[in-house]
Design a protein around this motif. Sequence first.
Motif, PDB file in Angstrom:
ATOM      1  N   VAL A  19       0.836  -1.200   0.000  1.00  0.00           N
ATOM      2  CA  VAL A  19       0.000   0.000   0.000  1.00  0.00           C
ATOM      3  C   VAL A  19       0.873   1.254   0.000  1.00  0.00           C
ATOM      4  N   LEU A  20       1.917   1.250   0.814  1.00  0.00           N
ATOM      5  CA  LEU A  20       2.816   2.404   0.859  1.00  0.00           C
ATOM      6  C   LEU A  20       3.483   2.641  -0.491  1.00  0.00           C
ATOM      7  N   VAL A  21       3.910   1.582  -1.157  1.00  0.00           N
ATOM      8  CA  VAL A  21       4.502   1.727  -2.491  1.00  0.00           C
ATOM      9  C   VAL A  21       3.502   2.404  -3.419  1.00  0.00           C
ATOM     10  N   GLY A  22       2.224   2.032  -3.316  1.00  0.00           N
ATOM     11  CA  GLY A  22       1.192   2.665  -4.126  1.00  0.00           C
ATOM     12  C   GLY A  22       1.105   4.160  -3.881  1.00  0.00           C
ATOM     13  N   PHE A  23       1.240   4.579  -2.636  1.00  0.00           N
ATOM     14  CA  PHE A  23       1.178   6.009  -2.337  1.00  0.00           C
ATOM     15  C   PHE A  23       2.469   6.728  -2.718  1.00  0.00           C
ATOM     16  N   PHE A  24       3.565   6.006  -2.811  1.00  0.00           N
ATOM     17  CA  PHE A  24       4.805   6.624  -3.294  1.00  0.00           C
ATOM     18  C   PHE A  24       4.711   6.947  -4.789  1.00  0.00           C
ATOM     19  N   CYS A  25       3.778   6.309  -5.495  1.00  0.00           N
ATOM     20  CA  CYS A  25       3.632   6.467  -6.949  1.00  0.00           C
ATOM     21  C   CYS A  25       2.569   7.484  -7.339  1.00  0.00           C
ATOM     22  N   GLN A  26       2.050   8.254  -6.411  1.00  0.00           N
ATOM     23  CA  GLN A  26       0.942   9.151  -6.722  1.00  0.00           C
ATOM     24  C   GLN A  26       1.354  10.279  -7.657  1.00  0.00           C
ATOM     25  N   SER A  27       0.403  10.711  -8.479  1.00  0.00           N
ATOM     26  CA  SER A  27       0.650  11.766  -9.462  1.00  0.00           C
ATOM     27  C   SER A  27       0.786  13.131  -8.805  1.00  0.00           C
ATOM     28  N   VAL A  28       0.287  13.260  -7.580  1.00  0.00           N
ATOM     29  CA  VAL A  28       0.498  14.472  -6.788  1.00  0.00           C
ATOM     30  C   VAL A  28       1.270  14.081  -5.536  1.00  0.00           C
ATOM     31  N   GLY A  92      -5.236  -0.260   5.052  1.00  0.00           N
ATOM     32  CA  GLY A  92      -3.885  -0.783   4.875  1.00  0.00           C
ATOM     33  C   GLY A  92      -3.823  -2.046   4.061  1.00  0.00           C
ATOM     34  N   ASP A  93      -4.933  -2.408   3.405  1.00  0.00           N
ATOM     35  CA  ASP A  93      -4.945  -3.550   2.490  1.00  0.00           C
ATOM     36  C   ASP A  93      -5.445  -3.130   1.109  1.00  0.00           C
ATOM     37  N   CYS A  94      -5.423  -1.820   0.821  1.00  0.00           N
ATOM     38  CA  CYS A  94      -5.914  -1.304  -0.460  1.00  0.00           C
ATOM     39  C   CYS A  94      -4.813  -0.514  -1.171  1.00  0.00           C
ATOM     40  N   ILE A  95      -4.332  -1.047  -2.297  1.00  0.00           N
ATOM     41  CA  ILE A  95      -3.286  -0.375  -3.070  1.00  0.00           C
ATOM     42  C   ILE A  95      -3.941   0.677  -3.958  1.00  0.00           C
ATOM     43  N   PRO A  96      -3.535   1.946  -3.853  1.00  0.00           N
ATOM     44  CA  PRO A  96      -4.162   2.994  -4.652  1.00  0.00           C
ATOM     45  C   PRO A  96      -3.559   3.100  -6.048  1.00  0.00           C
ATOM     46  N   ARG A  97      -4.397   3.365  -7.031  1.00  0.00           N
ATOM     47  CA  ARG A  97      -3.888   3.685  -8.362  1.00  0.00           C
ATOM     48  C   ARG A  97      -3.165   5.028  -8.300  1.00  0.00           C
ATOM     49  N   SER A  98      -2.317   5.297  -9.265  1.00  0.00           N
ATOM     50  CA  SER A  98      -1.437   6.471  -9.192  1.00  0.00           C
ATOM     51  C   SER A  98      -2.188   7.801  -9.153  1.00  0.00           C
ATOM     52  N   ASP A  99      -3.456   7.816  -9.581  1.00  0.00           N
ATOM     53  CA  ASP A  99      -4.228   9.058  -9.550  1.00  0.00           C
ATOM     54  C   ASP A  99      -5.253   9.083  -8.410  1.00  0.00           C
ATOM     55  N   ASP A 133       5.108  -4.616  -9.928  1.00  0.00           N
ATOM     56  CA  ASP A 133       3.742  -4.652 -10.432  1.00  0.00           C
ATOM     57  C   ASP A 133       2.979  -3.389 -10.043  1.00  0.00           C
ATOM     58  N   ILE A 134       3.336  -2.826  -8.898  1.00  0.00           N
ATOM     59  CA  ILE A 134       2.669  -1.606  -8.417  1.00  0.00           C
ATOM     60  C   ILE A 134       3.252  -0.372  -9.094  1.00  0.00           C
ATOM     61  N   THR A 135       4.571  -0.250  -9.113  1.00  0.00           N
ATOM     62  CA  THR A 135       5.188   0.945  -9.687  1.00  0.00           C
ATOM     63  C   THR A 135       4.916   1.055 -11.188  1.00  0.00           C
ATOM     64  N   SER A 136       4.800  -0.081 -11.866  1.00  0.00           N
ATOM     65  CA  SER A 136       4.476  -0.069 -13.294  1.00  0.00           C
ATOM     66  C   SER A 136       2.983   0.134 -13.541  1.00  0.00           C
ATOM     67  N   GLN A 137       2.187   0.001 -12.480  1.00  0.00           N
ATOM     68  CA  GLN A 137       0.725   0.127 -12.527  1.00  0.00           C
ATOM     69  C   GLN A 137       0.029  -1.013 -13.268  1.00  0.00           C
ATOM     70  N   ARG A 138       0.758  -2.100 -13.572  1.00  0.00           N
ATOM     71  CA  ARG A 138       0.087  -3.202 -14.257  1.00  0.00           C
ATOM     72  C   ARG A 138      -0.894  -3.927 -13.344  1.00  0.00           C
ATOM     73  N   VAL A 139      -0.780  -3.717 -12.024  1.00  0.00           N
ATOM     74  CA  VAL A 139      -1.746  -4.312 -11.108  1.00  0.00           C
ATOM     75  C   VAL A 139      -3.147  -3.742 -11.350  1.00  0.00           C
ATOM     76  N   PHE A 140      -3.232  -2.625 -12.088  1.00  0.00           N
ATOM     77  CA  PHE A 140      -4.526  -2.040 -12.439  1.00  0.00           C
ATOM     78  C   PHE A 140      -4.906  -2.321 -13.894  1.00  0.00           C
ATOM     79  N   ASN A 141      -4.153  -3.196 -14.537  1.00  0.00           N
ATOM     80  CA  ASN A 141      -4.413  -3.565 -15.928  1.00  0.00           C
ATOM     81  C   ASN A 141      -5.215  -4.858 -15.949  1.00  0.00           C
ATOM     82  N   ILE A 142      -6.422  -4.808 -16.507  1.00  0.00           N
ATOM     83  CA  ILE A 142      -7.301  -5.962 -16.434  1.00  0.00           C
ATOM     84  C   ILE A 142      -6.737  -7.158 -17.189  1.00  0.00           C
ATOM     85  N   ASP A 143      -6.023  -6.919 -18.286  1.00  0.00           N
ATOM     86  CA  ASP A 143      -5.429  -8.040 -19.024  1.00  0.00           C
ATOM     87  C   ASP A 143      -4.356  -8.723 -18.189  1.00  0.00           C
TER      88      ASP A 143
END
Length: 283
Positions: A19-28, A92-99, A133-143
Amino acid sequence: MKVSVIFTTYNSPEWLEKVLVGFFCQSVRDFEIVIADDGSRDDTRAMIEKMRLESPVPIRHIWHPDDGFQKCRILNKAVLAASGDYLIFTDGDCIPRSDFVEQHLRLSSHGTFLSGGYFKLPIDISQMISREDITSQRVFNIDWLRSRGLKRSVKDLKVMARGFLTRFLNFISPAKLTWNGHNSSCHKEFVLAVNGFDERMQYGGEDCEFGDRLKNLGLKAKRIRYSAICVHLEHGRGYVNPAMIEANKKIRLETRLHRTVKALVGIDQYGVGQSWELAEKPH
């Protein structure tokens, strides 16, 4: 506007790190992270200290001793510790998308609270997700998710929707406009106005009851289920019991019947100006 992202954790350092890695990748980047720790062991604290070294945003660790499921209590302490005027709540169990943070800020308005959701992943995919998988955002890619065994579902639209489709799906969604602890936000002044979370409540409807009181205060709920996206990592819930849930139902019913605004046992018991940040957790 200062912004604080608040989320709870309990003895799940592997999930928390993702989850923290997800917040490190935020667009803001103009926000702080406030971790509301409901009594985790030292391995969680050690992981947070390690992640602080690479974090692009401030991290505050609010901890209290383990006393069973006390999410409402630790959230109130985290709210007091938060420096933000606007508070975004997740888990603390929810990875946020970069936006994720960007969308909450873009859609916020003073007289509303935002009501979001999550995209639930099975345990096997939850475990296999890596930092890359998180930093590349592919965890949000349905394929990519389907290639890992995710079954097709109409809920896939949560991670697929963009642009006009996002707005349309938010409009037609039958989901109730409740406060969802994994993805909701509002101005801090309103959290304080309703006396925070009711600490009489444990697991089961405690977030919705908080949202009921925001509505009783006069706030309108705005649906953002297809705008602010996070993926939920599956885990066990050994702390759940029927008596706890029934007690919460009674409190929520009272809140609705009497149009209660302020929590009976809430944030005001701690006083103004107290610091609940335990950077040096006792050993």
